[in-house]
Design a protein around this motif. Sequence first.
Motif, PDB file in Angstrom:
ATOM      1  N   SER A  13      -5.746  23.176  40.186  1.00 48.90           N
ATOM      2  CA  SER A  13      -6.067  22.362  41.355  1.00 48.90           C
ATOM      3  C   SER A  13      -7.332  21.543  41.145  1.00 48.90           C
ATOM      4  N   GLY A  14      -8.258  22.055  40.307  1.00 48.52           N
ATOM      5  CA  GLY A  14      -9.496  21.321  40.063  1.00 48.52           C
ATOM      6  C   GLY A  14      -9.317  20.120  39.171  1.00 48.52           C
ATOM      7  N   GLN A  15      -8.503  20.243  38.148  1.00 42.66           N
ATOM      8  CA  GLN A  15      -8.241  19.141  37.217  1.00 42.66           C
ATOM      9  C   GLN A  15      -6.795  19.226  36.770  1.00 42.66           C
ATOM     10  N   THR A  16      -6.057  18.149  37.008  1.00 38.80           N
ATOM     11  CA  THR A  16      -4.619  18.153  36.738  1.00 38.80           C
ATOM     12  C   THR A  16      -4.249  17.369  35.495  1.00 38.80           C
ATOM     13  N   GLU A  17      -5.214  16.723  34.840  1.00 40.53           N
ATOM     14  CA  GLU A  17      -4.868  15.906  33.678  1.00 40.53           C
ATOM     15  C   GLU A  17      -6.070  15.742  32.758  1.00 40.53           C
ATOM     16  N   PHE A  18      -5.756  15.530  31.479  1.00 36.88           N
ATOM     17  CA  PHE A  18      -6.760  15.258  30.464  1.00 36.88           C
ATOM     18  C   PHE A  18      -6.285  14.058  29.639  1.00 36.88           C
ATOM     19  N   ASP A  19      -7.212  13.166  29.295  1.00 35.36           N
ATOM     20  CA  ASP A  19      -6.902  12.006  28.459  1.00 35.36           C
ATOM     21  C   ASP A  19      -7.743  12.050  27.187  1.00 35.36           C
ATOM     22  N   TYR A  20      -7.107  11.754  26.049  1.00 28.41           N
ATOM     23  CA  TYR A  20      -7.792  11.774  24.762  1.00 28.41           C
ATOM     24  C   TYR A  20      -7.514  10.466  24.015  1.00 28.41           C
ATOM     25  N   PRO A  21      -8.554   9.719  23.650  1.00 32.05           N
ATOM     26  CA  PRO A  21      -8.334   8.516  22.839  1.00 32.05           C
ATOM     27  C   PRO A  21      -7.866   8.893  21.440  1.00 32.05           C
ATOM     28  N   LEU A  22      -6.981   8.078  20.883  1.00 30.93           N
ATOM     29  CA  LEU A  22      -6.403   8.394  19.574  1.00 30.93           C
ATOM     30  C   LEU A  22      -6.206   7.100  18.787  1.00 30.93           C
ATOM     31  N   GLN A  23      -6.962   6.950  17.717  1.00 27.40           N
ATOM     32  CA  GLN A  23      -6.854   5.771  16.859  1.00 27.40           C
ATOM     33  C   GLN A  23      -5.800   6.028  15.788  1.00 27.40           C
ATOM     34  N   LEU A  24      -4.787   5.187  15.735  1.00 25.56           N
ATOM     35  CA  LEU A  24      -3.726   5.308  14.738  1.00 25.56           C
ATOM     36  C   LEU A  24      -3.653   4.036  13.912  1.00 25.56           C
ATOM     37  N   GLU A  25      -3.449   4.236  12.622  1.00 24.68           N
ATOM     38  CA  GLU A  25      -3.247   3.107  11.722  1.00 24.68           C
ATOM     39  C   GLU A  25      -1.746   2.888  11.524  1.00 24.68           C
ATOM     40  N   ALA A  26      -1.376   1.671  11.235  1.00 25.11           N
ATOM     41  CA  ALA A  26       0.032   1.341  11.039  1.00 25.11           C
ATOM     42  C   ALA A  26       0.651   2.271   9.995  1.00 25.11           C
ATOM     43  N   GLY A  27       1.786   2.891  10.342  1.00 22.76           N
ATOM     44  CA  GLY A  27       2.481   3.775   9.424  1.00 22.76           C
ATOM     45  C   GLY A  27       2.076   5.225   9.508  1.00 22.76           C
ATOM     46  N   GLN A  28       0.984   5.549  10.203  1.00 24.04           N
ATOM     47  CA  GLN A  28       0.585   6.943  10.360  1.00 24.04           C
ATOM     48  C   GLN A  28       1.513   7.655  11.343  1.00 24.04           C
TER      49      GLN A  28
END
Length: 745
Positions: free
Chosen positions: A256-271
């Motif tokens: 109830s306190g926190q329903t979601e988490f977001d994480y930045p993710l750097q991807l290179e072409a083909g990874q």
Amino acid sequence: MRVVSVLSAFVCLAGGAHAQSGDAREVAGEVTAQAPNSTIDLTLEAGQVVTLTTASADRLDTILTLLGPDGRVLAENDDRAPGDLTSQIIHMPTVSGQYSAVVTGYGDATGSYTLSIADGVDVGLSSDATLIDERVVALDPDRASVSQDVDLAADDILVVSTFAVTEGLDTTLALLDASGNILAQNDDRGDGSLNSQLVFQAEEAGRYRVEVSTYGGTGTGELIFSLATDPNAEVPFDFTTIEGERFARHTGTIGSGQTEFDYPLQLEAGQTVLAVADATSGDLDPVLRLVGADGFPVALNDDRGDGSLNSAFAFTAPESAEYTLEMRRYGSGESSGDFQLDLSWVDASVVDTLQGLLENRVSLSGPELTILSPDFRVLYTLEGVDASSTEYAQSVSDALQDMLDVQVSRIGWAEPIRDDDGRYRAYVADADGSMGVTYPVQIAFDNTNTGDVRETTAARTVFVIDNDFVGMGKEAPVHSLMRATATHEFNHVVQFGYDSEEGLDWLYEATASWTETTTVGGDQDATDYVETDFDAPEMCWTTSESGFDYSQWTLLQSMADSYGEGIIVDMWENSVELDGFETMSATLDTVGTTIPDVIQRWRAQNYALAYDLAPVFNSTVRIHHTMDSEAGVNSKGGLEQLGANYISVDLDGRYQFSVDGDAGLELLALGQRGDRVEVVPLGRGGSIDTADYTGLALMVFNRTMPDAPGACSGVGYTVSASPSVGGAPASAAYSFSAEHFGSSK
């Protein structure tokens, strides 16, 4: 799905034996006009689960009742499931003694039947399984879970199963190690029911703990809890065997306190990145979504296909960019708990490996044969439990071609997403007691057939049509049932082409059932479902109680009667960008009305039986009370949001009727005048002259909206009557044809 649309992981068990301690025996009987109650005496032992099941070659619609040694009713069942007219009772006696099973025919129907009497309950174990324990468990919010320890040897395959004795009970299972870490979970086992099954192979000997609960921990009822080891059980895919290089691990708590988490993710072409989310405590049902730089999703997974509620996906970046990985809980629930999210670099082939888990979720019992049409690939076999015939499979193919044409060309649905070969894939197989089932196998995100709009959860599907419809208690010929099922299941395929995760999940089965009535004429089967809602109109619209979503297709017909069939398509088009009640309210905004007003009209139309198909309905709306004096009517509770109670009025003269209770309650008079049934709004109170009508009823309508779909609760009320003098009676706002009023099948 007929009976339910399955969106969960499917766990398959090898072999066909039951988890029953003895062979089933069958007793033949007959229900006649002279002997409408056929009784079979049973000797039952305390603590021994027994399964009683009727079948009828005469397609008798049975009602099965179990009486205790003292003659009291212990259990009763009419239909095993919506559309299945056979009956089943699963019971565990508390005392040993002589019991009686009584078989009658619904609506005074007659015919022959057989009663199968089996110890235990079938959970799909092989004949080599060893039963550890099987017992009845009672759960409620004060006792939300039950646990049991089990000792396993290395390589033992544990099969834990639940079977809900209480209708609608949605069970969950979790397996923990000695340190309390969650090793495996399951919500719905994937057979169309809300029962659970967990299959786990122990890598090392030790003590494990099994926990059984209900979804959200709020369910109340009884279930059968089965523990067994089975060397032939098929163990789900093990995600820990995927080779790769882990580069990040995230942990957290969703609640109830926190329903979601977001994480930045750097991807290179083909990874290629592999994301694996595991719940490590609580009842958390995690969902993973990867969002591109443009804000649109590119990967999504809810249940990953290993029988758990956990999530995983693999994604190969087409170009270098910064993505956002979203960790959520499943949208329609309030699950909570700790999680662990692992990110790894893996080979691109893992994408296909994981897709294969979903792609191959239907397997046939014999060699696979294929019929190709311009738009469908129909797969069938001539051997095993899925066996059909080439002629039947060809008729399925022909029916599906017809359904594609009528649904897309006449009604106006967008074409759904096809397989890579340009066709839709259908299986002819035993549908495990259902008439058909549709599975989403790949979230495609955008259905290019819907024009300018860009979907975020459109899905490609496979679907199953039952191979023989045997044992379902249906009177209709097999060909008719097949055509009804073909259009029903293909409409699910269509729906998933718009939105595979619509929060207003009532819409899935209601639309597919309505589609039967508009596409296959006399072959439709949806009128068999009407009884569920008509027998309990006090239940709220969107109730989660079993069968109401099928039964309430009449709401869509009521809307189509007022605004045209296109409004149903409009609603699904709105589901692409909206969710839950907004999907429907935005649609109704365009025609100048609201959800409560549409539901009110529908409840009145149900009373009037103002439908073209009313002559074949199997019920009329339930009359809750009769008002035959000025003492009025008092209801202590149970009228839920957007539900209705009907009160027959047996008074002569002009009366002032009023309703007291919750602020959302209102009163309407429903009266037959000539060839019309008039609807007279009275608000909280108004005057009616009973002499103006040949029959009069009051409808108490609760126009309060639920907080969310399925979030239902009831209120009470008092309706009073007093003689009215002076002033004109209230006037009708609208009316319906009385052609079918008071009649049904």
